[in-house]
Structure formats: structure tokens, C-alpha cells
Scaffold this motif. Structure first.
Motif, PDB file in Angstrom:
ATOM      1  N   ARG A  30      61.097  50.781 101.759  1.00 47.36           N
ATOM      2  CA  ARG A  30      60.735  52.119 101.264  1.00 47.36           C
ATOM      3  C   ARG A  30      59.384  52.182 100.555  1.00 47.36           C
ATOM      4  NH1 ARG A  30      65.863  53.486  98.095  1.00 47.36           N
ATOM      5  NH2 ARG A  30      66.208  51.301  98.373  1.00 47.36           N
ATOM      6  N   PHE A  31      58.643  51.102 100.508  1.00 47.55           N
ATOM      7  CA  PHE A  31      57.300  51.126  99.925  1.00 47.55           C
ATOM      8  C   PHE A  31      56.312  51.483 101.023  1.00 47.55           C
ATOM      9  CE2 PHE A  31      53.222  49.373  98.681  1.00 47.55           C
ATOM     10  CZ  PHE A  31      53.122  49.782  97.364  1.00 47.55           C
ATOM     11  N   GLN A  32      55.437  52.425 100.751  1.00 43.57           N
ATOM     12  CA  GLN A  32      54.462  52.849 101.749  1.00 43.57           C
ATOM     13  C   GLN A  32      53.080  52.332 101.363  1.00 43.57           C
ATOM     14  OE1 GLN A  32      54.746  57.066 102.203  1.00 43.57           O
ATOM     15  NE2 GLN A  32      56.794  56.987 103.029  1.00 43.57           N
ATOM     16  N   ALA A  33      52.711  51.220 101.942  1.00 39.15           N
ATOM     17  CA  ALA A  33      51.388  50.651 101.683  1.00 39.15           C
ATOM     18  C   ALA A  33      50.354  51.469 102.453  1.00 39.15           C
ATOM     19  CB  ALA A  33      51.346  49.197 102.133  1.00 39.15           C
ATOM     20  N   GLU A  34      49.265  51.811 101.793  1.00 45.12           N
ATOM     21  CA  GLU A  34      48.205  52.587 102.435  1.00 45.12           C
ATOM     22  C   GLU A  34      46.998  51.691 102.691  1.00 45.12           C
ATOM     23  OE1 GLU A  34      47.248  56.162 100.370  1.00 45.12           O
ATOM     24  OE2 GLU A  34      49.338  56.774 100.213  1.00 45.12           O
ATOM     25  N   PHE A  35      46.452  51.825 103.891  1.00 44.32           N
ATOM     26  CA  PHE A  35      45.285  51.052 104.287  1.00 44.32           C
ATOM     27  C   PHE A  35      44.136  52.005 104.562  1.00 44.32           C
ATOM     28  CE2 PHE A  35      48.927  48.470 105.248  1.00 44.32           C
ATOM     29  CZ  PHE A  35      48.534  47.184 104.936  1.00 44.32           C
ATOM     30  N   ASP A  36      42.951  51.693 104.035  1.00 44.49           N
ATOM     31  CA  ASP A  36      41.799  52.536 104.343  1.00 44.49           C
ATOM     32  C   ASP A  36      41.323  52.189 105.756  1.00 44.49           C
ATOM     33  OD1 ASP A  36      39.986  50.341 104.296  1.00 44.49           O
ATOM     34  OD2 ASP A  36      39.582  50.624 102.180  1.00 44.49           O
ATOM     35  N   PRO A  37      40.434  53.002 106.336  1.00 47.54           N
ATOM     36  CA  PRO A  37      40.011  52.761 107.725  1.00 47.54           C
ATOM     37  C   PRO A  37      39.440  51.369 107.973  1.00 47.54           C
ATOM     38  CG  PRO A  37      39.352  54.947 107.048  1.00 47.54           C
ATOM     39  CD  PRO A  37      39.897  54.261 105.821  1.00 47.54           C
ATOM     40  N   LEU A  38      38.674  50.826 107.041  1.00 52.90           N
ATOM     41  CA  LEU A  38      38.110  49.485 107.212  1.00 52.90           C
ATOM     42  C   LEU A  38      39.208  48.430 107.266  1.00 52.90           C
ATOM     43  CD1 LEU A  38      35.640  47.594 107.345  1.00 52.90           C
ATOM     44  CD2 LEU A  38      35.702  47.538 104.852  1.00 52.90           C
ATOM     45  N   GLU A  39      40.185  48.557 106.369  1.00 54.02           N
ATOM     46  CA  GLU A  39      41.294  47.600 106.351  1.00 54.02           C
ATOM     47  C   GLU A  39      42.126  47.713 107.625  1.00 54.02           C
ATOM     48  OE1 GLU A  39      41.904  47.765 101.507  1.00 54.02           O
ATOM     49  OE2 GLU A  39      43.112  49.037 102.807  1.00 54.02           O
ATOM     50  N   ALA A  40      42.390  48.933 108.049  1.00 54.16           N
ATOM     51  CA  ALA A  40      43.184  49.138 109.264  1.00 54.16           C
ATOM     52  C   ALA A  40      42.466  48.584 110.488  1.00 54.16           C
ATOM     53  CB  ALA A  40      43.479  50.626 109.443  1.00 54.16           C
ATOM     54  N   GLU A  41      41.160  48.803 110.571  1.00 60.66           N
ATOM     55  CA  GLU A  41      40.393  48.266 111.695  1.00 60.66           C
ATOM     56  C   GLU A  41      40.400  46.744 111.665  1.00 60.66           C
ATOM     57  OE1 GLU A  41      36.002  48.537 113.784  1.00 60.66           O
ATOM     58  OE2 GLU A  41      36.419  49.751 112.018  1.00 60.66           O
ATOM     59  N   ARG A  42      40.305  46.180 110.491  1.00 63.94           N
ATOM     60  CA  ARG A  42      40.329  44.721 110.330  1.00 63.94           C
ATOM     61  C   ARG A  42      41.647  44.132 110.845  1.00 63.94           C
ATOM     62  NH1 ARG A  42      37.433  40.192 109.545  1.00 63.94           N
ATOM     63  NH2 ARG A  42      38.398  38.778 108.100  1.00 63.94           N
ATOM     64  N   LEU A  43      42.728  44.906 110.700  1.00 68.45           N
ATOM     65  CA  LEU A  43      44.046  44.457 111.155  1.00 68.45           C
ATOM     66  C   LEU A  43      44.300  44.770 112.626  1.00 68.45           C
ATOM     67  CD1 LEU A  43      46.097  45.467 108.009  1.00 68.45           C
ATOM     68  CD2 LEU A  43      45.625  43.150 108.818  1.00 68.45           C
ATOM     69  N   GLY A  44      43.354  45.445 113.286  1.00 68.55           N
ATOM     70  CA  GLY A  44      43.503  45.751 114.705  1.00 68.55           C
ATOM     71  C   GLY A  44      44.289  47.011 114.990  1.00 68.55           C
ATOM     72  N   ALA A  45      44.360  47.926 114.037  1.00 65.76           N
ATOM     73  CA  ALA A  45      45.171  49.126 114.200  1.00 65.76           C
ATOM     74  C   ALA A  45      44.591  50.111 115.212  1.00 65.76           C
ATOM     75  CB  ALA A  45      45.343  49.841 112.854  1.00 65.76           C
ATOM     76  N   PHE A  46      43.327  49.986 115.547  1.00 64.08           N
ATOM     77  CA  PHE A  46      42.704  50.975 116.420  1.00 64.08           C
ATOM     78  C   PHE A  46      42.344  50.411 117.787  1.00 64.08           C
ATOM     79  CE2 PHE A  46      41.537  52.314 112.069  1.00 64.08           C
ATOM     80  CZ  PHE A  46      42.346  53.427 112.016  1.00 64.08           C
ATOM     81  N   LYS A  47      43.100  49.437 118.230  1.00 63.84           N
ATOM     82  CA  LYS A  47      42.847  48.870 119.556  1.00 63.84           C
ATOM     83  C   LYS A  47      43.167  49.909 120.616  1.00 63.84           C
ATOM     84  CE  LYS A  47      44.169  45.233 122.708  1.00 63.84           C
ATOM     85  NZ  LYS A  47      45.132  44.207 123.029  1.00 63.84           N
ATOM     86  N   GLU A  48      42.227  50.147 121.499  1.00 65.78           N
ATOM     87  CA  GLU A  48      42.409  51.128 122.567  1.00 65.78           C
ATOM     88  C   GLU A  48      43.000  50.420 123.778  1.00 65.78           C
ATOM     89  OE1 GLU A  48      43.060  54.142 124.452  1.00 65.78           O
ATOM     90  OE2 GLU A  48      41.842  54.631 122.715  1.00 65.78           O
ATOM     91  N   ASP A  49      44.224  50.801 124.138  1.00 68.20           N
ATOM     92  CA  ASP A  49      44.854  50.170 125.292  1.00 68.20           C
ATOM     93  C   ASP A  49      45.500  51.191 126.226  1.00 68.20           C
ATOM     94  OD1 ASP A  49      46.943  50.899 123.680  1.00 68.20           O
ATOM     95  OD2 ASP A  49      47.939  48.970 123.691  1.00 68.20           O
ATOM     96  N   ALA A  50      45.019  52.426 126.149  1.00 72.11           N
ATOM     97  CA  ALA A  50      45.561  53.475 127.012  1.00 72.11           C
ATOM     98  C   ALA A  50      45.062  53.286 128.449  1.00 72.11           C
ATOM     99  CB  ALA A  50      45.135  54.844 126.498  1.00 72.11           C
ATOM    100  N   LEU A  51      45.797  53.870 129.386  1.00 66.64           N
ATOM    101  CA  LEU A  51      45.363  53.839 130.783  1.00 66.64           C
ATOM    102  C   LEU A  51      44.109  54.685 130.948  1.00 66.64           C
ATOM    103  CD1 LEU A  51      48.679  54.442 132.773  1.00 66.64           C
ATOM    104  CD2 LEU A  51      47.389  52.335 132.639  1.00 66.64           C
TER     105      LEU A  51
END
Length: 72
Positions: A30-51
Motif C-alpha cells: 500500500r505504499f506508493q513510491a513516486e519516481f520523477d521522469p529521470l528516475e523512471a527513465e533510468r529504470l527503463g520505464a519508457f521502453k518503446e516496444d509497441a508494434l
């Protein structure tokens, strides 16, 4: 996993420590950790893998079956 190129900003040891702490916090129920855009990108959250549009069109199945009137 997609990793952005390492530069002075993303290779900052403080950022690595902050991300590690947030990942540990995210494991708490139930803890909601928030990541800023730089942190999220560092973790690979924005990998584009759509067709691509071409791949999507190639995978479409064209059906030419005639549908009768269902009203009777």
C-alpha cells in the motif's frame, strides 16, 4: 531492460541511492513510491516496444465472410 545513456546527471551516486531506496519502499504493501521522469527513465520505464503500423497491418486477418441479416 532499456537503459538510457550514462551521463553526468544519470551517473550521480545520489540518484542511484535515491532510486534504490524508492525501490525498497515500493515493496511495502500500500505504499506508493513516486519516481520523477529521470528516475523512471533510468529504470527503463519508457521502453518503446509497441508494434509498428506496418507490423500491425501485416498481422491483421481480412475476413470476407458475408454476414446474414439476424432479424429473421
Amino acid at each position: 531492460m532499456h537503459r538510457p545513456p550514462i551521463d553526468v546527471e544519470t551517473d550521480n551516486p545520489d540518484i542511484k541511492e535515491i532510486i534504490q531506496e524508492k525501490l525498497l519502499d515500493a515493496e511495502i504493501p500500500r505504499f506508493q513510491a513516486e519516481f520523477d521522469p529521470l528516475e523512471a527513465e533510468r529504470l527503463g520505464a519508457f521502453k518503446e516496444d509497441a508494434l509498428s503500423e506496418e507490423d500491425a497491418l501485416d498481422s491483421a486477418i481480412d475476413q470476407t465472410v458475408e454476414v446474414g441479416d439476424e432479424r429473421g
